[in-house]
Design a protein around this motif. Sequence first.
Motif, PDB file in Angstrom:
ATOM      1  N   CYS A  12       0.837  -1.049   0.001  1.00 49.82           N
ATOM      2  CA  CYS A  12      -0.186  -0.271  -0.139  1.00 49.82           C
ATOM      3  C   CYS A  12       0.662   1.227  -0.610  1.00 49.82           C
ATOM      4  CB  CYS A  12      -0.891   0.080   1.444  1.00 49.82           C
ATOM      5  SG  CYS A  12      -2.123   1.525   0.871  1.00 49.82           S
ATOM      6  N   ARG A  50      -3.118   4.442  -2.799  1.00 44.89           N
ATOM      7  CA  ARG A  50      -3.514   5.160  -1.697  1.00 44.89           C
ATOM      8  C   ARG A  50      -4.324   6.601  -2.471  1.00 44.89           C
ATOM      9  NH1 ARG A  50      -2.774  10.657   1.849  1.00 44.89           N
ATOM     10  NH2 ARG A  50      -5.329  10.324   2.340  1.00 44.89           N
ATOM     11  N   ASN A  81      -6.874   2.515  -1.471  1.00 45.79           N
ATOM     12  CA  ASN A  81      -7.111   2.472  -0.100  1.00 45.79           C
ATOM     13  C   ASN A  81      -7.341   3.967   0.220  1.00 45.79           C
ATOM     14  OD1 ASN A  81      -7.112   3.326   2.813  1.00 45.79           O
ATOM     15  ND2 ASN A  81      -5.522   1.684   2.766  1.00 45.79           N
TER      16      ASN A  81
END
Length: 367
Positions: A12, A50, A81
Amino acid sequence: MRLKNNNHVMYCLNIHPGEHLDEILTSIEKYALRVKEKVCPDACFGLGLRLSYVAAQELSVKLKDFLEFLDFNGLYVVTVNGFSFGSFHGMRIKERVYHPDWTSVMRLNYTLKLAETLAGLLPEGETGTISTVPSHLGKKEEPLAVSNLLMAVVFLREIEGRTGKRIVLSLEPEPGCYLDSLDSVKNFFKNIFTIDESARRYLGVCIDCCHVAVEFESPSGWLKRLTECGIEVIKIQVSSALRAENLRNPSRILLPFYDKEHLHQVHILSEQGMIRFRDLTNALDQPFRGEWRVHFHVPLTWSGNEVSSTACLIEDDFFKQIMSTGRRHIEVETYSYGTLPGAKIPVVDSITSELEWLKEKFDRVIE
């Protein structure tokens, strides 16, 4: 990177600061491409993208350029995300990370923008996922949150009908939130599906192994039981929490892990039962003996002197379930790397070691 049965492994990008699109592009070029070169130089590499609210707005008008950037560099995106609406590094965030929550139309509109953007990024034939806050902080029932989630389901159904791209909104249970334990998750989704059975196709759970460990529960048990209940679990964050036993001086050992940015919930399994604290500083002067687990995302390959991590508690059966069923988005999420105390190896090497650790786990259960 793609594994057997169309499983995707990535890390991530929330480990890197980046609230604007240009900062995200810089992080990809500076870090993600170097990680790719180490772990899969000759294959496509998935990004755990993200996006803040601002970055999502910026990307939506530069989607074509971003797709060309991905293609040129051998990158792809299947998951976003969408937990943190705004800044995630460099300032005091704490409880603000959950706001706006699912009682707010701002959370709904932000998520719909993410979904529209992800639909434009998804490779053909892939299902997309967006991880999001676990409804809201605290245990008070909020009917408006359910209403907004079902409005998101309507939009995701419309996207699939228009583009052929299915996107699953994956709520990420976390200690201290409305969704935290396995039972709270099952009860919540039972209520949702009673209202709208079709929501099963577009609403699911993101299992975060760190969060599950802080609850003193089992990732393998979560995946098995949620699957049995017909709850989609496509996105999984393989992460680890801090773990310590019978601390004589908690403040001396754990205070270095406190930071002013993120919330670090603490659960202690003691002779008095389960003791819960909102943040690490609330627990440091407590006399409770027993096993401590702290919501602090340490690298999967990390080992401390007087504390350990919960990485060793992630069962082989968990990895077997993932590999046998397939089509999962498996994401390494170690966003606390920047506030990890003590000596650290370079971030690219740390991320690489985690991805290699994870691949070894999968290789072992395949044999």
